[in-house]
Design a protein around this motif. Structure first.
Motif, PDB file in Angstrom:
ATOM      1  N   LEU A 170     -13.602  57.281 -19.633  1.00  0.00           N
ATOM      2  CA  LEU A 170     -14.382  56.903 -18.126  1.00  0.00           C
ATOM      3  C   LEU A 170     -14.379  58.038 -17.735  1.00  0.00           C
ATOM      4  O   LEU A 170     -13.104  57.481 -16.132  1.00  0.00           O
ATOM      5  CB  LEU A 170     -14.037  56.025 -18.237  1.00  0.00           C
ATOM      6  N   SER A 171     -14.345  59.372 -17.324  1.00  0.00           N
ATOM      7  CA  SER A 171     -12.675  60.078 -16.853  1.00  0.00           C
ATOM      8  C   SER A 171     -11.780  59.299 -16.013  1.00  0.00           C
ATOM      9  O   SER A 171     -11.502  59.843 -14.873  1.00  0.00           O
ATOM     10  CB  SER A 171     -14.111  60.033 -15.519  1.00  0.00           C
ATOM     11  N   ALA A 172     -11.730  58.845 -16.807  1.00  0.00           N
ATOM     12  CA  ALA A 172      -9.944  58.292 -16.871  1.00  0.00           C
ATOM     13  C   ALA A 172      -8.912  58.295 -18.122  1.00  0.00           C
ATOM     14  O   ALA A 172      -9.329  58.647 -18.760  1.00  0.00           O
ATOM     15  CB  ALA A 172     -10.279  56.722 -16.158  1.00  0.00           C
ATOM     16  N   ALA A 173      -7.332  58.681 -18.422  1.00  0.00           N
ATOM     17  CA  ALA A 173      -6.850  58.191 -19.147  1.00  0.00           C
ATOM     18  C   ALA A 173      -5.897  57.048 -19.037  1.00  0.00           C
ATOM     19  O   ALA A 173      -6.161  56.307 -17.597  1.00  0.00           O
ATOM     20  CB  ALA A 173      -5.717  59.475 -19.074  1.00  0.00           C
ATOM     21  N   ARG A 174      -5.765  56.655 -20.236  1.00  0.00           N
ATOM     22  CA  ARG A 174      -4.728  55.704 -20.220  1.00  0.00           C
ATOM     23  C   ARG A 174      -3.199  56.241 -21.279  1.00  0.00           C
ATOM     24  O   ARG A 174      -3.183  56.990 -22.294  1.00  0.00           O
ATOM     25  CB  ARG A 174      -5.494  54.442 -21.577  1.00  0.00           C
ATOM     26  N   GLU A 190      -3.944  59.085 -23.262  1.00  0.00           N
ATOM     27  CA  GLU A 190      -5.121  59.288 -24.071  1.00  0.00           C
ATOM     28  C   GLU A 190      -6.827  59.477 -22.819  1.00  0.00           C
ATOM     29  O   GLU A 190      -6.406  58.677 -21.774  1.00  0.00           O
ATOM     30  CB  GLU A 190      -5.358  59.142 -24.991  1.00  0.00           C
ATOM     31  N   PRO A 191      -6.959  60.529 -23.016  1.00  0.00           N
ATOM     32  CA  PRO A 191      -8.316  60.430 -22.609  1.00  0.00           C
ATOM     33  C   PRO A 191      -9.100  58.217 -22.515  1.00  0.00           C
ATOM     34  O   PRO A 191      -9.664  58.510 -23.845  1.00  0.00           O
ATOM     35  CB  PRO A 191      -9.274  60.876 -22.593  1.00  0.00           C
ATOM     36  N   ASP A 192      -9.874  58.064 -22.085  1.00  0.00           N
ATOM     37  CA  ASP A 192     -10.249  56.405 -22.039  1.00  0.00           C
ATOM     38  C   ASP A 192     -11.867  56.287 -21.908  1.00  0.00           C
ATOM     39  O   ASP A 192     -12.651  55.972 -22.791  1.00  0.00           O
ATOM     40  CB  ASP A 192     -10.159  55.431 -21.409  1.00  0.00           C
ATOM     41  N   GLU A 229       9.756  63.060 -11.330  1.00  0.00           N
ATOM     42  CA  GLU A 229       9.392  64.741 -10.134  1.00  0.00           C
ATOM     43  C   GLU A 229       7.612  63.767  -9.800  1.00  0.00           C
ATOM     44  O   GLU A 229       7.307  63.564 -10.082  1.00  0.00           O
ATOM     45  CB  GLU A 229       8.915  65.690 -11.517  1.00  0.00           C
ATOM     46  N   PRO A 230       7.457  64.047  -7.922  1.00  0.00           N
ATOM     47  CA  PRO A 230       6.508  63.040  -7.616  1.00  0.00           C
ATOM     48  C   PRO A 230       5.429  63.849  -8.162  1.00  0.00           C
ATOM     49  O   PRO A 230       5.222  65.225  -8.464  1.00  0.00           O
ATOM     50  CB  PRO A 230       7.238  63.390  -6.645  1.00  0.00           C
ATOM     51  N   GLY A 231       3.863  62.711  -8.481  1.00  0.00           N
ATOM     52  CA  GLY A 231       2.982  63.830  -8.801  1.00  0.00           C
ATOM     53  C   GLY A 231       2.629  64.087  -9.920  1.00  0.00           C
ATOM     54  O   GLY A 231       1.924  64.420 -10.664  1.00  0.00           O
ATOM     55  N   ARG A 232       4.320  64.125 -10.881  1.00  0.00           N
ATOM     56  CA  ARG A 232       3.230  64.138 -12.757  1.00  0.00           C
ATOM     57  C   ARG A 232       2.425  63.216 -13.194  1.00  0.00           C
ATOM     58  O   ARG A 232       2.092  63.731 -13.522  1.00  0.00           O
ATOM     59  CB  ARG A 232       5.165  64.291 -13.325  1.00  0.00           C
ATOM     60  N   ARG A 233       2.534  62.240 -13.188  1.00  0.00           N
ATOM     61  CA  ARG A 233       1.756  60.874 -13.354  1.00  0.00           C
ATOM     62  C   ARG A 233       0.162  61.263 -13.517  1.00  0.00           C
ATOM     63  O   ARG A 233      -0.015  61.124 -14.461  1.00  0.00           O
ATOM     64  CB  ARG A 233       2.245  59.777 -12.955  1.00  0.00           C
ATOM     65  N   PRO A 234       0.285  61.262 -12.527  1.00  0.00           N
ATOM     66  CA  PRO A 234      -0.828  60.975 -12.252  1.00  0.00           C
ATOM     67  C   PRO A 234      -1.718  62.791 -12.425  1.00  0.00           C
ATOM     68  O   PRO A 234      -2.868  62.890 -12.649  1.00  0.00           O
ATOM     69  CB  PRO A 234      -1.520  60.886 -10.602  1.00  0.00           C
ATOM     70  N   SER A 235      -1.080  63.930 -11.955  1.00  0.00           N
ATOM     71  CA  SER A 235      -1.681  65.028 -12.645  1.00  0.00           C
ATOM     72  C   SER A 235      -1.684  64.771 -13.625  1.00  0.00           C
ATOM     73  O   SER A 235      -3.205  65.637 -14.216  1.00  0.00           O
ATOM     74  CB  SER A 235      -0.231  65.873 -12.046  1.00  0.00           C
ATOM     75  N   TYR A 236      -1.028  64.393 -14.245  1.00  0.00           N
ATOM     76  CA  TYR A 236      -1.555  64.842 -15.938  1.00  0.00           C
ATOM     77  C   TYR A 236      -1.756  64.230 -16.962  1.00  0.00           C
ATOM     78  O   TYR A 236      -2.647  64.615 -17.610  1.00  0.00           O
ATOM     79  CB  TYR A 236       0.078  64.606 -16.666  1.00  0.00           C
ATOM     80  N   ARG A 237      -1.658  62.883 -15.876  1.00  0.00           N
ATOM     81  CA  ARG A 237      -2.995  61.858 -16.784  1.00  0.00           C
ATOM     82  C   ARG A 237      -4.684  62.675 -15.538  1.00  0.00           C
ATOM     83  O   ARG A 237      -5.764  62.302 -16.732  1.00  0.00           O
ATOM     84  CB  ARG A 237      -3.424  60.253 -15.903  1.00  0.00           C
TER      85      ARG A 237
END
Length: 240
Positions: free
Chosen positions: A223-227, A219-221, A168-176
């Motif tokens: 640094l305001s990002a997720a890995r 998981e959050p890393d 589903e488009p957008g799932r990966r970046p939105s969840y991260r």
């Protein structure tokens, strides 16, 4: 001394509603506590859609199990009968649809409490999409239209869940982004085709019906990002 029941739940990225091979459904039945398990389909998230119920019965009637359906929009069981029915099941299989509506309807009827009780007694809980989201503390959902966070699940699985991670488009970046910013706790992202079994809250098995599908730990890393970390999944084949 009475043995303590093993508490298990399974997140599904497929099954009878989207797959033709039946591999994930066979895998689920193989994890039930009985050789001929009682399997209850709960189609609340789809509004008890008749076609969805028919597909479930067509898929499970030929299998070595005793399939049944729990409708709530036209409920027939009183409170005592509802509790007895759910606690007698070996597997509760929850269908996809609207996660927020699912949780709201369950709470009105007390099904949320009964499913927690069934889980503690050893019933295997499982489901796809909304039926995977509902077990965790939070989930990534399109229940309100745009993709968003829903920190309001049953909490039988700590953390969060995101289904359809690859399709589903957008799932990966939105969840991260949700995990990175604290909108959702760290959790599990399922690509379609994957099954993940948790025993007492710990991942104990990951499988896939397609060679390239993965289960991810996100998981959050700090640094305001997720890995994200892809976890190994055993490839399912006919009869295994």
């Amino acid at each position: 001394m009475t043995a303590v029941p093993v508490r298990r739940l399974a997140l599904l990225g497929g099954g009878f509603s989207i797959d033709d091979d039946g591999l994930l459904d066979a895998w689920v039945l193989g994890r039930a506590r009985a050789s001929r398990p009682r399997v209850c389909f709960v189609p609340t998230a789809s509004g008890d859609a008749a076609g969805y119920v028919e597909r479930f019965l067509a898929a499970f009637a030929p299998r070595a199990c005793e399939p049944s359906v729990l409708p709530l929009f036209r409920r027939e069981l009183d409170d005592d009968a509802l509790r007895a029915f759910l606690l007698s099941q070996d597997v509760v299989y929850v269908g996809g649809g609207n996660t927020a509506n699912l949780l709201a309807v369950w709470r009105v009827h007390g099904v949320d409490r009964l499913l927690c009780e069934a889980y503690d007694r050893g019933t295997l809980l499982c489901g796809i999409s909304a039926g995977a989201n509902c077990w965790a503390a939070g989930s990534h959902t399109d229940s309100f239209g745009p993709l968003t966070s829903l920190p309001d699940g049953l909490g039988l699985l700590s953390g969060s869940v995101c289904p359809h991670y690859d399709t589903e488009p957008g799932r990966r970046p939105s969840y991260r982004a949700a995990v990175a910013t604290g909108g959702l706790p760290a959790g599990w992202a399922l690509e379609d085709g994957v099954g993940a079994l948790f025993t007492d809250g710990v991942l104990t098995e990951a499988v896939t019906r397609t060679p390239r599908a993965h289960l991810y730990r996100v998981e959050p890393d700090g640094l305001s990002a997720a890995r994200e970390r892809a976890l190994p999944c055993r490839l399912l084949t006919e009869g295994k």
